[in-house]
Scaffold this active site. Structure first.
Site, PDB file in Angstrom:
ATOM      1  N   LYS A  22       0.835  -1.208   0.000  1.00  0.00           N
ATOM      2  CA  LYS A  22       0.000   0.000   0.000  1.00  0.00           C
ATOM      3  C   LYS A  22       0.864   1.250   0.000  1.00  0.00           C
ATOM      4  O   LYS A  22       0.611   2.203  -0.745  1.00  0.00           O
ATOM      5  CB  LYS A  22      -0.913   0.008   1.226  1.00  0.00           C
ATOM      6  CG  LYS A  22      -1.727   1.286   1.387  1.00  0.00           C
ATOM      7  CD  LYS A  22      -2.521   1.310   2.665  1.00  0.00           C
ATOM      8  CE  LYS A  22      -1.756   1.911   3.825  1.00  0.00           C
ATOM      9  NZ  LYS A  22      -1.735   3.390   3.798  1.00  0.00           N
ATOM     10  N   ARG A  93      -4.537  10.440   3.935  1.00  0.00           N
ATOM     11  CA  ARG A  93      -3.446  11.404   4.063  1.00  0.00           C
ATOM     12  C   ARG A  93      -2.461  11.328   2.903  1.00  0.00           C
ATOM     13  O   ARG A  93      -1.843  12.344   2.541  1.00  0.00           O
ATOM     14  CB  ARG A  93      -2.713  11.155   5.391  1.00  0.00           C
ATOM     15  CG  ARG A  93      -1.582  12.090   5.667  1.00  0.00           C
ATOM     16  CD  ARG A  93      -1.248  12.130   7.131  1.00  0.00           C
ATOM     17  NE  ARG A  93      -2.284  12.797   7.888  1.00  0.00           N
ATOM     18  CZ  ARG A  93      -2.276  14.095   8.166  1.00  0.00           C
ATOM     19  NH1 ARG A  93      -1.301  14.858   7.718  1.00  0.00           N
ATOM     20  NH2 ARG A  93      -3.237  14.632   8.868  1.00  0.00           N
ATOM     21  N   CYS A 117      -6.046   8.426   8.960  1.00  0.00           N
ATOM     22  CA  CYS A 117      -6.185   7.843  10.295  1.00  0.00           C
ATOM     23  C   CYS A 117      -5.901   8.872  11.386  1.00  0.00           C
ATOM     24  O   CYS A 117      -5.011   9.713  11.251  1.00  0.00           O
ATOM     25  CB  CYS A 117      -5.216   6.672  10.460  1.00  0.00           C
ATOM     26  SG  CYS A 117      -5.748   5.166   9.632  1.00  0.00           S
ATOM     27  N   ARG A 122       0.552  14.758  11.960  1.00  0.00           N
ATOM     28  CA  ARG A 122       1.567  14.476  10.933  1.00  0.00           C
ATOM     29  C   ARG A 122       1.672  15.717  10.056  1.00  0.00           C
ATOM     30  O   ARG A 122       1.081  15.796   8.987  1.00  0.00           O
ATOM     31  CB  ARG A 122       1.176  13.237  10.124  1.00  0.00           C
ATOM     32  CG  ARG A 122       1.240  11.968  10.939  1.00  0.00           C
ATOM     33  CD  ARG A 122       0.966  10.739  10.136  1.00  0.00           C
ATOM     34  NE  ARG A 122      -0.459  10.556   9.923  1.00  0.00           N
ATOM     35  CZ  ARG A 122      -0.989   9.491   9.305  1.00  0.00           C
ATOM     36  NH1 ARG A 122      -0.195   8.548   8.860  1.00  0.00           N
ATOM     37  NH2 ARG A 122      -2.286   9.368   9.143  1.00  0.00           N
ATOM     38  N   ASP A 306       4.125   1.007  11.991  1.00  0.00           N
ATOM     39  CA  ASP A 306       2.950   0.331  11.446  1.00  0.00           C
ATOM     40  C   ASP A 306       2.797  -1.095  11.970  1.00  0.00           C
ATOM     41  O   ASP A 306       1.790  -1.747  11.679  1.00  0.00           O
ATOM     42  CB  ASP A 306       3.001   0.311   9.914  1.00  0.00           C
ATOM     43  CG  ASP A 306       2.547   1.629   9.305  1.00  0.00           C
ATOM     44  OD1 ASP A 306       2.057   2.495  10.062  1.00  0.00           O
ATOM     45  OD2 ASP A 306       2.675   1.797   8.078  1.00  0.00           O
ATOM     46  N   ARG A 398      -8.547  -0.368   4.008  1.00  0.00           N
ATOM     47  CA  ARG A 398      -7.641   0.622   3.435  1.00  0.00           C
ATOM     48  C   ARG A 398      -6.268   0.022   3.168  1.00  0.00           C
ATOM     49  O   ARG A 398      -5.542   0.526   2.296  1.00  0.00           O
ATOM     50  CB  ARG A 398      -7.489   1.817   4.374  1.00  0.00           C
ATOM     51  CG  ARG A 398      -8.750   2.674   4.523  1.00  0.00           C
ATOM     52  CD  ARG A 398      -8.501   3.888   5.401  1.00  0.00           C
ATOM     53  NE  ARG A 398      -7.306   4.585   4.952  1.00  0.00           N
ATOM     54  CZ  ARG A 398      -6.316   4.960   5.753  1.00  0.00           C
ATOM     55  NH1 ARG A 398      -6.360   4.694   7.057  1.00  0.00           N
ATOM     56  NH2 ARG A 398      -5.261   5.584   5.270  1.00  0.00           N
TER      57      ARG A 398
END
Length: 418
Positions: A22, A93, A117, A122, A306, A398
């Site tokens: 992704k 984003r 998210c 950020r 992540d 996602r």
């Protein structure tokens, strides 16, 4: 709104193939804006974020064609507006990645401030400061970034902090700039290097991608190309963590083990037996309970943020006390209160979560708050006794392709409820 119903307590066993990354395919899709000729993207995962990016490109006039072999053909010759609306950008984003390509090729861009998210602040200041240093006139007003430049100029960009999307945005912008751009303190993630490989296939001149210093010699135009997206190291690591938390044995195929070293070392610390092949990794945790280990997230090649939530789930059933320290995002512990509902013993002290492992979690209804939190709750549900229902799983769509089907192949009792 879809939910996942999980009947836990079964060790996962078997093999699963990993999809394209992704975090690689999204910047590659943005890079398609940099040439009038088509870009063929192979190994593209079917994800909600990919669909959103396709919709964003389509709103500008690009044509995106789906192939039968997980390929996408992007033709941007029909682009007639350099505008990324809030309605699309607010869901993801990574939409900010169209800013650099639009500005570099068309000399203008109007892009909504991004959403995505809710895992913490950020800021995109580094993107904007870098583009301004390259000669762009930038105005932020009414929730939109408006940027103009006849042609960007190469320059030295010393980033105050490591930023993956910032590095990618500036690297793409520099590829069509006049002169040479050097990005110091650049992100070293494999996805940054993968984007550079795509850009070089299109004719860009880039050296040092994958290191902290990237040098880009600008060219007048880029051409069409074919690029194969690298495997998703986070998806692969998630299924390996699932084997660890359930006491199973799982092999992930079509992967690049060299991009997963920090996770594999940590899984070994949790007690897993790790076997590596050229394009596979196998984890064996049969007849064992994980043992406690500490996790400290950091920019690549450190432990990926992540994977923090997934390893938190593993720690809940580990023998002993684990400490999980999150250094990248200040609000990435929202899954913890849901894990506590399932019987986890966790205390949060600032940026650290101290976890006293329990022998068993208990199934419960829980709610996902972001993409990786979704994954952690699924892992906890698979390890728990009884039934769990994970709500708001649109987050998982996602970033994980066919998530329930892949877990079912490993023997999990998991089904989607609409």
């Amino acid at each position: 709104m879809d939910r996942l119903l999980i009947q836990g307590g079964t060790p996962l066993c078997g093999e699963v193939s990993i999809s394209g990354a992704k975090n690689s395919v999204l910047p590659v899709l943005a890079a398609s804006l940099m040439s009038e000729e088509p870009l063929l993207i192979q190994n593209a995962p079917h994800l909600q974020d990919v669909a959103s990016t396709m919709r964003l490109l389509g709103s500008m006039g690009a044509t995106v064609t789906l192939g039968e072999d997980n390929s996408l053909r992007v033709d941007t010759s029909g682009v007639n507006r350099c505008y990324a609306s809030y309605d699309i950008v607010r869901t993801m984003r990574a939409s900010i990645l169209v800013l650099g390509p639009l500005l570099a090729r068309y000399g203008q861009a109007e892009v909504s401030l991004p959403g995505g998210c809710a895992i913490g602040t950020r800021p995109i200041d580094l993107h904007l400061h870098g583009l301004a240093a390259m000669g762009a006139a930038i105005d932020v007003n009414n929730g939109y970034i408006r940027a103009r430049a006849k042609r960007l100029k190469g320059t030295l960009l010393a980033l105050d902090q490591i930023t993956v999307t910032g590095t990618e945005n500036l690297m793409m912008a520099a590829a069509l700039a006049d002169g040479t751009t050097v990005i110091e303190n650049a992100a070293r993630e494999p996805e940054v290097e993968d984007l550079a490989c795509c850009l070089m296939a299109m004719g860009a001149r880039i050296r040092g991608a994958g290191t902290s210093r990237i040098e880009i010699e600008g060219v007048r135009e880029l051409q069409g190309a074919t690029h194969q997206v690298l495997p998703d190291r986070i998806e692969a690591s998630t299924y390996l963590a699932a084997a660890c938390v359930t006491g199973g044995k799982v092999r992930v195929g079509q992967v690049r083990p060299d991009t997963m070293e920090a996770v594999l070392v940590k899984l070994g610390e949790y007690g897993a037996s790790v076997e590596l092949g050229e394009d596979y990794v196998e984890i064996d945790m049969r007849d064992r309970r994980p043992r406690a280990a500490d996790v400290y997230t950091a920019a690549y090649p450190g432990f990926p943020t992540d994977m923090q939530a997934q390893m938190t789930a593993v720690s809940t059933v580990a023998e002993g006390t684990s400490t999980i320290t999150e250094t990248i995002f200040e609000n990435r512990f929202m899954h913890i209160q849901e894990l506590v509902r399932m019987g986890a013993n966790i205390e949060v002290h600032g940026s650290a979560a101290v976890i006293q492992g329990v022998e068993k979690l208990s199934g419960a209804p829980v709610m996902a708050t972001d993409l990786r939190a979704s994954a952690s709750l699924i892992l906890a549900g698979l390890a728990a006794e009884g039934e769990s229902v994970v709500d708001r799983v649109y987050h998982i769509d996602r970033g994980y392709e066919c998530v329930e089907e892949k877990f079912q192949r490993l023997g999990a009792s998991i089904q989607r409820l609409s």
